[in-house]
Design an enzyme around this catalytic site. Structure first.
Site, PDB file in Angstrom:
ATOM      1  N   ALA A  98     -33.937  14.395 -47.929  1.00 61.02           N
ATOM      2  CA  ALA A  98     -35.107  14.394 -48.809  1.00 61.02           C
ATOM      3  C   ALA A  98     -35.369  15.799 -49.335  1.00 61.02           C
ATOM      4  O   ALA A  98     -35.030  16.786 -48.685  1.00 61.02           O
ATOM      5  CB  ALA A  98     -36.313  13.896 -48.034  1.00 61.02           C
ATOM      6  N   GLY A 116     -32.263  11.553 -45.104  1.00 62.98           N
ATOM      7  CA  GLY A 116     -32.349  10.429 -46.031  1.00 62.98           C
ATOM      8  C   GLY A 116     -31.008  10.090 -46.655  1.00 62.98           C
ATOM      9  O   GLY A 116     -30.759   8.935 -47.033  1.00 62.98           O
ATOM     10  N   GLU A 118     -29.387   7.993 -44.208  1.00 65.37           N
ATOM     11  CA  GLU A 118     -30.118   6.715 -44.151  1.00 65.37           C
ATOM     12  C   GLU A 118     -29.714   5.793 -45.297  1.00 65.37           C
ATOM     13  O   GLU A 118     -29.622   4.578 -45.123  1.00 65.37           O
ATOM     14  CB  GLU A 118     -31.626   6.981 -44.180  1.00 65.37           C
ATOM     15  CG  GLU A 118     -32.123   7.590 -42.871  1.00 65.37           C
ATOM     16  CD  GLU A 118     -33.619   7.787 -42.876  1.00 65.37           C
ATOM     17  OE1 GLU A 118     -34.076   8.688 -43.605  1.00 65.37           O
ATOM     18  OE2 GLU A 118     -34.328   7.038 -42.193  1.00 65.37           O
ATOM     19  N   GLU A 132     -34.144  15.263 -38.704  1.00 60.87           N
ATOM     20  CA  GLU A 132     -35.586  15.262 -38.943  1.00 60.87           C
ATOM     21  C   GLU A 132     -36.388  15.813 -37.774  1.00 60.87           C
ATOM     22  O   GLU A 132     -37.406  16.492 -37.957  1.00 60.87           O
ATOM     23  CB  GLU A 132     -36.082  13.847 -39.272  1.00 60.87           C
ATOM     24  CG  GLU A 132     -35.735  13.366 -40.679  1.00 60.87           C
ATOM     25  CD  GLU A 132     -34.338  12.760 -40.808  1.00 60.87           C
ATOM     26  OE1 GLU A 132     -33.528  12.923 -39.870  1.00 60.87           O
ATOM     27  OE2 GLU A 132     -34.055  12.143 -41.840  1.00 60.87           O
TER      28      GLU A 132
END
Ligand code: NAD
Length: 718
Positions: free
Chosen positions: A70, A120, A123, A143
């Protein structure tokens, strides 16, 4: 024909297979932000709806990276209390829903990860039905290191793919693994060489090896190894919870939130479990800890690494030959990181034998890395081939930069400056690695003070990212610019400060160590003092740190500071210096001398030396909270003084230097963040009380004592 979505994704169909290439035009690496997520939703949506398309490959247009995760600037904005909570929830849900729509679209989707995929980015790959990765690239969910959790289905998909126990290290440690390891772990299907991922993805689709349904969406799916209540899993979760609490002293709530996602999610269908994960993610986002960590350790660090403070005028310079004078602990480290960056390094010490011994030490360290598989033999040989032992100072002729790391003595250093400058060219830079001596005082010995600068490294140099750059009054823009270019070349993070005794970091470390001594003298139990330091979030207590740094070094610096301070601030120093004097008189230099505040056994174990310390304290006071607060405020007050005297002038950078330099707790963001978040009025009031309760060293400079309520120090502050 290529179709372009929002200048971020290209689509090119290969027969009945759509290949979507994420490629953010204005970035060297792809990151996820709301615009990219929209573009992914539109591009995949169109391919899914297109009847001519039977399969989809998602890859990246970047040469060596899939998706770095992200955009943390955006994520940090979501954590701002001014950002409406409902909007944050909607953004987070949009991300999760976009990935889930890909997973449940009914057509097979393959992630072709041509390089690194983190957070992300991984993910997104996990939401695809099949993953082809690059063998040597890095993959992971880091994270937790930012006080967050993977909030786009990561906790749920990893656990469903490989089971709770195997998922724990991946989610709880935040470490990255190679593509080959990802396949072995069961997180990816194929690891291939760089450049082969798209072909491998196309082959998997054409050969019908990809089922367009996640295992957990099949009827009767059971979590590998059972849910959180299976005895072995329950055990593993309890151990993980205890370990994470012990490790962070309860200061990082992300581990617990991840464990809750696993615990709750393991018994829920995927869509419900994802909602649980999103709730915990938003909870963490809105906590100051995650905002502080992301702001300091990511946003500020990134801008420092991009040389935010570099003067624009001088052209970029690449260093090719330099010298290091003094080849002890620091000089050897500086030589190693410089040679690793492709620079030829000349080593000079009091004799060629000492310099040669330094080169041998560096070689041994590199050999260890080769044995551990962290370095190739070729690279080791290349690094060593760039390190040259010089017989004397004349060997520095032709160097563009010389860094001295010799004895911390102003006269010895000034002699060295004169001798070295005599053999250097007009443009060459002389840098000092002094920990505390003012740059302008050292520069009085320089014939080219405009080429003189402080580059304060931290030990061990190869591991510590920070270099405190001290610009003297005469330091020229070219010298500063070239020094910063050199630090970027050697992958160090520079923070620029102004001159003053002890600059910034040394003064604040000294304040922390000394507060430990004051607490002892006030009757606090030493074990409690150490625990209070750790509870604050410092890696070790102040007495342990003093022993590790060397009480002789702490003694030297503190006496040097005593001569520089005046008024109430200096009044308390004599009290703590008397204890350092006693330590030194008793040969208690710390770990290196076998005794200090602790005693050290031959097997490396240590114990607080209660017999010695009973001469200083009666061990009666047991108030951990008082001790914790005093050690925090000691650092805050010293930071305020550095700000007041102009040594530091950028709150964000000062906070980065604190976290990287002396391991100030990252969840607090840094001393300036603490002062700002506490509020200037409360800070001033509490310092007044501490002066009355503990001593004059808590006296604030006027600019802080009389700061207007709500004073802000961060430049981005409203
Ligand atoms: P060290 O004792 O390990 O090494 C010093 C080296 O300098 C020795 O090899 C010595 O032989 C050599 N030397 C001394 N005087 C010399 C001279 N006149 N000419 C040539 N060589 C000479 O010391 P260190 O820990 O590497 O510290 C060096 C400098 O770095 C000091 O100024 C210290 O304050 C600073 N520093 C140290 C640390 C740390 O953690 N050790 C951190 C930051 C800065």
């Amino acid at each position: 024909m290529t179709k372009n979505y929002s200048n971020m994704i290209d689509r090119e169909d290969d027969g009945s297979i759509a290949i979507l290439r994420i490629d953010l035009r204005d970035r060297s690496m792809n990151v996820l932000d709301p615009g990219v997520i929209d573009a992914i939703a539109v591009a995949t949506g169109e391919a899914i709806a297109d009847p001519a398309i039977s399969g989809i490959v998602i890859t990246s247009g970047k040469e060596n990276g899939f998706l770095a995760g992200a955009d943390l600037t955006v994520v940090s904005g979501w954590g701002d209390p001014a950002y409406a909570l409902a909007s944050v929830r909607a953004e987070v849900a949009k991300l999760g829903n976009t990935f889930r729509a890909i997973e449940t679209c009914g057509k097979p989707v393959v992630a072709a990860c041509n390089g690194l995929a983190l957070g992300g980015g991984l993910e997104l790959a996990l939401a695809c039905h099949y993953r082809v990765v690059t063998r040597h690239a890095r993959y992971g969910l880091p994270e937790i290191t930012l006080g967050l959790l993977p909030g786009a289905g990561g906790t749920q998909r990893v656990m469903r793919l490989i089971g709770i126990q195997a998922a724990l290290p991946i989610l709880m440690q935040g470490r990255t693994i190679s593509g080959a390891e990802a396949v072995e772990a069961g997180l990816a299907h194929e690891a291939v060489d760089r450049g082969q991922v798209v072909n491998a993805a196309l082959a998997a689709l054409r050969e019908n090896r990809v089922k367009a349904l996640a295992a957990w969406d099949e009827k009767g799916f059971r979590l590998p190894g059972g849910d959180a209540y299976a005895p072995a899993n329950a055990n593993a979760l309890t151990v993980a919870s205890t370990l994470s609490h012990v490790a962070s002293k309860g200061n990082n709530t992300a581990p617990l939130a991840i464990l809750r996602c696993i615990h709750d999610g393991s018994r829920l269908p995927f869509d419900k479990a994802q909602q649980v994960e999103q709730k915990y993610f938003v909870d963490l986002l809105r906590k100051p800890a995650a905002r502080n960590i992301v702001r300091t350790m990511f946003i500020t660090k990134q801008s420092a690494d991009k040389l935010k403070r570099r003067p624009e005028g001088p052209p970029k310079h690449i260093m090719s030959r330099m010298g290091v004078l003094g080849t002890g602990i620091m000089g050897s480290g500086i030589a190693e990181v410089s040679a690793a960056a492709g620079i030829d390094v000349v080593l000079v010490d009091r004799s060629a034998d000492i310099a040669e011994a330094s080169k041998t030490r560096i070689a041994k360290g590199l050999d260890r890395q080769v044995a551990q598989g962290r370095l190739t033999q070729e690279r080791r040989d290349a690094i060593l081939s760039r390190i040259h032992v010089g017989a004397g100072i004349e060997a520095f002729a032709g160097c563009e930069l010389v860094i001295e790391a010799i004895l911390e003595d102003i006269k010895v250093k000034q002699d060295a400056i004169r001798n070295v400058e005599a053999v250097l060219g007009e443009d060459a830079i002389f840098a000092t690695n002094t920990s505390a001596l003012p740059i302008d005082e050292l520069a009085t010995a320089s014939i080219r003070p405009q080429n003189f600068i402080g580059l304060h490294y931290f030990s061990p140099v190869p591991k510590m990212a920070l270099v405190e750059v001290i610009s003297g009054k005469a330091t020229s823009e070219q010298t500063l610019a070239r020094s910063l270019d050199y630090l970027a070349q050697t992958k160090k993070t520079p923070v620029v400060v102004n001159d003053g005794y002890g600059f910034y970091t040394t003064r604040c470390v000294d304040a922390y160590l000394r507060e430990g001594i004051h607490l002892l003298l006030d009757g606090f139990d030493p074990i409690l003092i150490e625990k209070a330091g750790e509870a604050l979030g410092m890696p070790v207590g102040p007495l342990c740190l003093s022993d590790e740094v060397g009480n002789d070094t702490a003694h030297h610096i503190s006496h040097f500071f005593e001569n520089r301070e005046s008024g109430p601030v200096g009044a308390d120093r004599a009290r703590s210096n008397a204890i350092l004097d006693r330590l030194i008189a008793d040969g208690r230099t710390g770990r290196k001398g076998g005794k200090g505040f602790y005693t050290y056994a031959e097997d490396g174990s240590k114990a607080i030396d209660r017999a010695f310390l009973s001469q200083l304290t009666d061990f009666k006071r047991q108030d951990l909270e008082v001790a914790r607060e005093r050690m925090l405020f000691a650092q805050l007050v010293e930071t305020a003084r550095c700000w007041d005297s102009g040594v530091i002038e950028d709150a964000a950078e000062a906070d980065l230097a604190a976290c990287l330099g002396w391991a100030f707790p990252t969840h607090l963001g840094g001393p300036m963040a603490v002062i700002e978040q506490m509020g200037s009025a409360h800070f001033a009031e509490r310092c007044r009380e501490l002066v009355a309760q503990a001593g004059a060293r808590f006296t604030l400079p006027e600019s802080f004592a009389r700061a207007r309520p709500g004073a802000r120090y961060y430049r981005d502050a409203a």
